[in-house]
Design a protein around this motif. Structure first.
Motif: not given
Length: 318
Positions: A99-122
């Motif tokens: 979804h993010l890479v279809t948004l014109p204001y998102v740079d597809a080459d600069r995407i990160g991820v953060i997760g908390v608890c189980g979300g961190g390991a995912y």
């Protein structure tokens, strides 16, 4: 801190994921922004710590941040409900990136991820195989597969798998679903049951009081669909595949859910040449959900980490 949030639907398999886009101050849709996917804990939802704490803070620093409800949970689609399946949870992250890479204001080459608890390991696991992710942060991350293989199966995973198989067959034949609750109904109920374990007590305080309670946060799981988790390992092949920059945040007051040990393990095993370990001294797993001092320690390192690996002066696009 002023929030600008857009509610969006993200296409998954045969259903949509409900997501909140947290936009930076003075957002300008003609610019390109770095983006971060924020992944909620097990039994949680996008309105809790992944959204109202970490997504909010990172958006305030200039990132587009998307927090979403996992498949089968919260306001997202998918049936049956209350399924906690690591493979779906990891694939959800890739659907959100789609979804993010279809948004014109998102740079597809600069995407990160953060997760908390189980979300961190995912988040860590997704980063191993989705190379669109350029940097990953894990806040008090728990390897749910390890937890299911050990404590959540009574340290007898084969017996647990036999019980899960029997229950799934029964439900296929029309029996009532078995939904397991992770927590007591209230702090008072925990006290009445004589529960004293740190993570269990503090989880109850977060999820069962006004401190963190939210309608979409359902601390429960459909027992018949937990077999996959018993056989899963968030850190499998990290020595080879986890090469992206990594920031691991843990508290040094360990509890039974194992975030401290899991954090040290993935920090040690990751192939990442750029990796950081942040230990919030004197704080616990659930302090890092929303306690200002603990969260401040995390963000003091996470924000420069993401700036370094994702952020540059936004540029105008055609």
């Amino acid at each position: 801190m002023t929030d600008t949030i857009e509610h969006v639907a993200v296409k998954a398999l045969a259903w949509d994921l409900a997501a909140d886009l947290h936009l930076p101050p003075e957002f300008d849709a003609t610019r390109h922004y770095p983006a971060i996917v924020s992944v909620h804990p097990i039994g949680s939802c996008k309105e809790q710590t992944s959204g109202n704490v970490y997504a909010r803070a990172l958006a305030a620093d200039g990132f587009v941040v998307i927090a979403f409800d996992a498949s089968f949970q919260g306001a997202s689609g998918g049936t049956p409900r209350s399924v906690e399946d690591p493979y779906f949870r990891v694939q959800d992250i890739s659907h959100v990136i789609d979804h993010l890479v279809t948004l014109p204001y998102v740079d597809a080459d600069r995407i990160g991820v953060i997760g908390v608890c189980g979300g961190g390991a995912y988040a860590v696991n997704a980063t191993m195989t989705d190379r669109r992710i350029k940097a990953v942060g894990s806040v008090t991350g728990v390897n749910f597969g390890r937890l299911m293989h050990e404590a959540f199966s009574g340290y007898d995973p084969v017996a647990a798998l036999d019980a899960i198989a029997e229950q799934r067959t029964a439900e296929a034949r029309g029996a009532e679903p078995r939904v397991n609750q992770y927590l007591p109904d209230s702090p008072e109920a925990a006290e009445a049951q004589g529960l004293t374990e740190l993570d269990l007590v503090e989880a109850t305080d977060y999820y069962r009081t006004d401190r963190g309670q939210a309608p979409g946060g359902r601390t429960e799981a459909l027992f018949s669909r937990q077999a996959t988790a018993v056989g899963w390992d968030a850190f499998h092949r990290a020595e080879v595949l986890l090469t992206r920059p990594l920031c691991v945040v843990v508290g040094d007051r360990p509890g039974a859910f194992g975030a401290y040990r899991d954090g040290l393990e993935i920090y040690r095993r990751a192939a990442s040449k750029d990796k950081e370990l942040v230990v919030a001294e004197g704080f616990s797993h659930y302090d890092l959900y929303d306690r200002p001092e603990a969260v401040g320690i995390a963000l003091e390192r996470l924000i420069p980490f993401y700036r370094r690996h994702l952020q540059e002066e936004p540029r105008t696009h055609a």
